[in-house]
Structures are given as C-alpha cells and as structure tokens.
Scaffold this motif. Sequence first.
Motif, PDB file in Angstrom:
ATOM      1  N   ASP A 339       0.847  -1.199   0.000  1.00  0.00           N
ATOM      2  CA  ASP A 339       0.000   0.000   0.000  1.00  0.00           C
ATOM      3  C   ASP A 339       0.876   1.240   0.000  1.00  0.00           C
ATOM      4  N   GLY A 340       0.521   2.236  -0.820  1.00  0.00           N
ATOM      5  CA  GLY A 340       1.271   3.488  -0.848  1.00  0.00           C
ATOM      6  C   GLY A 340       2.459   3.477  -1.784  1.00  0.00           C
ATOM      7  N   TYR A 341       2.824   2.277  -2.295  1.00  0.00           N
ATOM      8  CA  TYR A 341       3.978   2.148  -3.183  1.00  0.00           C
ATOM      9  C   TYR A 341       3.973   3.256  -4.226  1.00  0.00           C
ATOM     10  N   PRO A 342       5.063   3.953  -4.514  1.00  0.00           N
ATOM     11  CA  PRO A 342       6.428   3.597  -4.129  1.00  0.00           C
ATOM     12  C   PRO A 342       6.873   4.152  -2.765  1.00  0.00           C
ATOM     13  N   ASP A 343       6.033   4.999  -2.102  1.00  0.00           N
ATOM     14  CA  ASP A 343       6.442   5.522  -0.779  1.00  0.00           C
ATOM     15  C   ASP A 343       5.690   4.768   0.301  1.00  0.00           C
ATOM     16  N   GLU A 345       4.854   2.505   3.792  1.00  0.00           N
ATOM     17  CA  GLU A 345       5.252   2.334   5.204  1.00  0.00           C
ATOM     18  C   GLU A 345       5.122   0.872   5.617  1.00  0.00           C
ATOM     19  N   TYR A 346       4.840   0.012   4.658  1.00  0.00           N
ATOM     20  CA  TYR A 346       4.473  -1.349   5.029  1.00  0.00           C
ATOM     21  C   TYR A 346       5.572  -2.398   4.834  1.00  0.00           C
ATOM     22  N   ALA A 347       6.798  -1.938   4.604  1.00  0.00           N
ATOM     23  CA  ALA A 347       7.897  -2.901   4.501  1.00  0.00           C
ATOM     24  C   ALA A 347       7.960  -3.698   5.797  1.00  0.00           C
ATOM     25  N   GLY A 348       8.107  -5.002   5.681  1.00  0.00           N
ATOM     26  CA  GLY A 348       8.180  -5.857   6.871  1.00  0.00           C
ATOM     27  C   GLY A 348       6.845  -6.436   7.294  1.00  0.00           C
ATOM     28  N   GLU A 349       5.744  -5.930   6.719  1.00  0.00           N
ATOM     29  CA  GLU A 349       4.407  -6.456   7.096  1.00  0.00           C
ATOM     30  C   GLU A 349       4.159  -7.811   6.416  1.00  0.00           C
ATOM     31  N   LYS A 350       3.436  -8.637   7.142  1.00  0.00           N
ATOM     32  CA  LYS A 350       3.150  -9.983   6.638  1.00  0.00           C
ATOM     33  C   LYS A 350       2.023  -9.957   5.600  1.00  0.00           C
ATOM     34  N   LYS A 378       6.775 -11.729   3.881  1.00  0.00           N
ATOM     35  CA  LYS A 378       6.699 -10.319   4.305  1.00  0.00           C
ATOM     36  C   LYS A 378       7.002  -9.397   3.126  1.00  0.00           C
ATOM     37  N   LEU A 379       6.381  -8.232   3.183  1.00  0.00           N
ATOM     38  CA  LEU A 379       6.631  -7.213   2.162  1.00  0.00           C
ATOM     39  C   LEU A 379       8.004  -6.589   2.363  1.00  0.00           C
ATOM     40  N   THR A 380       8.587  -6.112   1.272  1.00  0.00           N
ATOM     41  CA  THR A 380       9.715  -5.181   1.372  1.00  0.00           C
ATOM     42  C   THR A 380       9.112  -3.853   0.912  1.00  0.00           C
ATOM     43  N   GLY A 381       9.928  -2.890   0.489  1.00  0.00           N
ATOM     44  CA  GLY A 381       9.328  -1.646  -0.008  1.00  0.00           C
ATOM     45  C   GLY A 381       8.980  -1.712  -1.484  1.00  0.00           C
ATOM     46  N   ALA A 401      -7.406 -12.597 -13.571  1.00  0.00           N
ATOM     47  CA  ALA A 401      -6.295 -12.003 -12.795  1.00  0.00           C
ATOM     48  C   ALA A 401      -6.847 -11.179 -11.630  1.00  0.00           C
ATOM     49  N   GLU A 402      -7.894 -10.431 -11.903  1.00  0.00           N
ATOM     50  CA  GLU A 402      -8.485  -9.567 -10.868  1.00  0.00           C
ATOM     51  C   GLU A 402      -9.032 -10.412  -9.717  1.00  0.00           C
ATOM     52  N   LYS A 403      -9.720 -11.493 -10.076  1.00  0.00           N
ATOM     53  CA  LYS A 403     -10.273 -12.393  -9.046  1.00  0.00           C
ATOM     54  C   LYS A 403      -9.111 -12.985  -8.225  1.00  0.00           C
ATOM     55  N   ALA A 404      -8.040 -13.374  -8.936  1.00  0.00           N
ATOM     56  CA  ALA A 404      -6.906 -14.000  -8.250  1.00  0.00           C
ATOM     57  C   ALA A 404      -6.255 -13.037  -7.258  1.00  0.00           C
ATOM     58  N   CYS A 405      -6.282 -11.742  -7.566  1.00  0.00           N
ATOM     59  CA  CYS A 405      -5.663 -10.753  -6.665  1.00  0.00           C
ATOM     60  C   CYS A 405      -6.360 -10.741  -5.301  1.00  0.00           C
ATOM     61  N   GLU A 406      -7.622 -11.171  -5.260  1.00  0.00           N
ATOM     62  CA  GLU A 406      -8.351 -11.197  -3.978  1.00  0.00           C
ATOM     63  C   GLU A 406      -7.730 -12.189  -2.995  1.00  0.00           C
ATOM     64  N   PHE A 407      -6.930 -13.137  -3.532  1.00  0.00           N
ATOM     65  CA  PHE A 407      -6.355 -14.158  -2.653  1.00  0.00           C
ATOM     66  C   PHE A 407      -4.980 -13.758  -2.116  1.00  0.00           C
ATOM     67  N   VAL A 408      -4.667 -12.488  -2.234  1.00  0.00           N
ATOM     68  CA  VAL A 408      -3.466 -11.965  -1.555  1.00  0.00           C
ATOM     69  C   VAL A 408      -3.963 -10.981  -0.505  1.00  0.00           C
ATOM     70  N   LYS A 409      -3.746 -11.318   0.755  1.00  0.00           N
ATOM     71  CA  LYS A 409      -4.280 -10.497   1.861  1.00  0.00           C
ATOM     72  C   LYS A 409      -3.147  -9.789   2.599  1.00  0.00           C
ATOM     73  N   GLY A 410      -3.416  -8.575   2.997  1.00  0.00           N
ATOM     74  CA  GLY A 410      -2.430  -7.782   3.728  1.00  0.00           C
ATOM     75  C   GLY A 410      -2.517  -6.338   3.260  1.00  0.00           C
ATOM     76  N   PRO A 411      -1.594  -5.480   3.723  1.00  0.00           N
ATOM     77  CA  PRO A 411      -1.635  -4.069   3.325  1.00  0.00           C
ATOM     78  C   PRO A 411      -1.065  -3.887   1.909  1.00  0.00           C
ATOM     79  N   VAL A 412      -1.820  -4.377   0.925  1.00  0.00           N
ATOM     80  CA  VAL A 412      -1.319  -4.368  -0.452  1.00  0.00           C
ATOM     81  C   VAL A 412      -2.299  -3.679  -1.394  1.00  0.00           C
ATOM     82  N   TYR A 413      -1.773  -3.333  -2.553  1.00  0.00           N
ATOM     83  CA  TYR A 413      -2.538  -2.605  -3.570  1.00  0.00           C
ATOM     84  C   TYR A 413      -2.177  -3.188  -4.925  1.00  0.00           C
ATOM     85  N   HIS A 414      -3.129  -3.153  -5.859  1.00  0.00           N
ATOM     86  CA  HIS A 414      -2.784  -3.406  -7.257  1.00  0.00           C
ATOM     87  C   HIS A 414      -3.658  -2.515  -8.126  1.00  0.00           C
ATOM     88  N   ARG A 415      -3.237  -2.295  -9.337  1.00  0.00           N
ATOM     89  CA  ARG A 415      -4.042  -1.486 -10.256  1.00  0.00           C
ATOM     90  C   ARG A 415      -5.129  -2.371 -10.851  1.00  0.00           C
TER      91      ARG A 415
END
Length: 437
Positions: A339-343, A345-350, A378-381, A401-415
């Motif tokens: 989330d927030g990439y490229p800036d 705060e979630y590096a290290g989050e599971k 865990k995420l990096t930056g 692909a969009e449906k598959a993105c739902e199976f990644v959970k955590g503080p993440v984002y995709h276009r």
Amino acid sequence: MKVLVVGAGAREHAICDALNDDVELYTYISKKNPGISRMSTYTIGDEGEVDKVAEYAKDNNIELAVIGPESPLGEGIVDKLEEVGVKCVGPCKSAARIETDKSFMRNLFEKYNIPGSLTYKVFDNTKDLNEFLDSYDKEVVVKPVGLTGGKGVKIVGDHLKDNNEAKEYASEVIDNVMGGFAQVIIEERVIGEEYTIQAFCDGQHLAPMPAAQDHPHAFEGDQGAITGGMGSYSDKGGLLPFLSQEDYDASVKIMQEVVDAIAKEAKPYKGILYGQFMLSSDGPRLIEFNARFGDPEAMNVLPLMKTRMIDVCKAIADGNLDKVEFNNLASVCKYIVPDGYPDTEYAGEKIEVDEKAIEDLGAKVFYASVSEDDDGIKLTGSRALGIVAQGESISEAEKVAEKACEFVKGPVYHRSDVGTEELVQKRVNHMNEIKGL
Ligand code: GLY
C-alpha cells in the motif's frame, strides 16, 4: 542439463518456471525468492560479483546460464561465464551496451541509418546543454547515459514542468556522474502509445515474441509516480488492440537492423532484446532497448511459450535459433505492491498468498521482492508479486487475474484497471486521435 538462472525477481521466477520441467535448475540470487528457491538449488550472493558467479557455475558444472537482470550484464557476466566454458543466454558486455550506454545505442541508429530513432543530443557540459535547451522549443526527455535502475529518466510534462527544469536536472546528471557517465542525453519527447516487443536472438536471427503493454504509473487511471511497471497485457495473435501487423513488423525490422549493427560494432548479440517503442503519428519510434526480458512483460510471454524454453535457450547459445511458437491466448499480469507504493510504510508487514486458490482459478503467482521466514511472507518496499492469467481475450484474462488478486491479503494494492476493456479502449481512442482517425 544443469542450467543456472541469475536474478531474484518475478522476471527470473517466470524464467525458472519456463525451464523447470526440463532441466536441473540452479539459481544465483541476491535475496531469497519463495518461488525460485522452491524450484531450484539456490545460492544467495551478489549477482554483480561476476567472478564469483562464474566460479560458482564452474564448480557446479553448469552447462548453460540465463541472465535475468541488466546489471550483471553490464558488469560482463557473460564474458566471465564463457571464459569458464558456460554457454549463455544474455549478451556479452560490449553488446549489452545497447542498454548500458544510450549514446552507443542512438549512434547505431545514426551510423547505420536505421529508421525509428528520435532527435537526440549527448552533452558533457552545462554550457552547451543550456544553449541547446534555450533554443529548443519542443518538450524533451532527460536520460542518464548509463544504468540507473529505471530511476533516472525524467520527462518534461510528467516529472519536469518545462525545459528549464530539464536544464537543472540534466546538469545534476552530468555533475553527479549519474549512471556512471559524466554525460546526459536529451531526446525529443514523442507522443503516442508505448508498447514492448521482446525477441530471442542468437547473434544473427530474431524470434520475436507477442507484443505487450506495460503500465508504469503507480495508480489507477495512469496517475501517480512512474515506478516499476504495475502490470501488463498481451493479446491473442501477438498484436495489441492499437498496434497493427504493419507496425509490429516495422518494429521487429528495426530490432533486426540494430542486431545486425551490434554484430559489426561489438560482438554478436545473444540473448533477449527488449524494444520499448512509442507508436507515434509517424509510426514506431524506439524509446529504449533493454538487454533482458521486461519486468512485468516476461510474465506475459513466458507462460505462453509452446516451444520449450530450454530448446530456445540452447538454440540462442548455439546460434541456430528458429521460429518460437506461442499459445494463441491473451494474457494479463497485475503486480501486487505494498500500500502506498512507491512511498510505502508497510515494509516488513506480513501478507498471505493463497497460491492454491490462485492456481485453481487458472492463474499463476510469480514472486518479486518479498522476504520469507518461519512466520511467513513479508513485504519489502518494492513490488511483491505478479499475478498472471490467460484467456481468449484480454478482458477474459483480466477478470481471472483480478479475481486472483483477492487471494493476496495484507496491506497491499494493485491497479485493478490494468487490462480492463475501459482502459484498453482508452489506449485505442488515444491512438486513433493521434492518427487523426
Ligand atoms: N517494463 C519495463 C522494464 O522492464 O524495464
């Protein structure tokens, strides 16, 4: 056959996946990649320490190496590996200048009268640079001559307000020896739609792959910073909805002429040639070459290969490359980022990646920059993983692909707009507008 893949990202995960069924796979990776480490005998080390990689390859009786990223190519990894008897998919240092030295690249167009280039000038001092920009009335692009990990290029109208800001940035590039050269290249800014054509090359023959389009802006609607690509698509038949067969063929012809020129100026170009083109009102114009697969575009084309990747790699190394066949399907890749990439705060989050659910949908996961320990992934930056789906149309692949993105959970984002009918149509309309249709 013992094959070594160098590189730790999603692009290299896709290369490993394409080879895995047919070879004994070794990898040399700068950090652990959950996908690559699972399918190979891996060693963690600096991919840029090319002597060490060559020693490793020799000690392990590696027969063929595939080099993923540009930086070891720029350090001469292929020259070193060939010295110890390892065949390579990747250009030697002098031929890799097509990516590592933009001045070399543009000079080839000029010297060999190759179509599709841009107005450009190389400067090594601020006085000449300023004089030129004071008298140039079109918008420009400022590029360091050497490698800057995709972070050096700045475009007037995008990163830079006007040619005055271009002057300031270009001086910085020269003064700070950015990319290893005390030089800067100024190019005219071309308006159009960008696309990628990648080709296998054995030094002489090209086997082109389906065209793809990357999405370099971080946020939906092509907003936000220009980052590592956020996703890409390719279409059935190998063209794109705004790219005709004629434009595709003209682009491949440019690539062939460049490969012929490299053989005369350096050594024969063996490996993957990545052409980033802009389709302008005057047809294809070459923006940049890379000496490697694109990231994310590798994830579109490699899973589509019908010809075995190992056979293609052997043919590249042996100089007898023939046609490479691809399944006639569309594909969509979406990058999952913190989330927030490229800036961020979630590096290290599971994060939780339900690979089984993603695969059950018919999609694939390619890991990029994540870390893995006993507690999970865990995420990096940086970009975390690519999700790729195929279909009879771009829209069909996009939905999976969009449906598959739902199976990644955590503080993440995709276009979520990459590959949608709406965004693809916007590209087509833009191109029609430019062509005056
Ligand atoms: N897709 C951009 C790159 O690979 O450099």
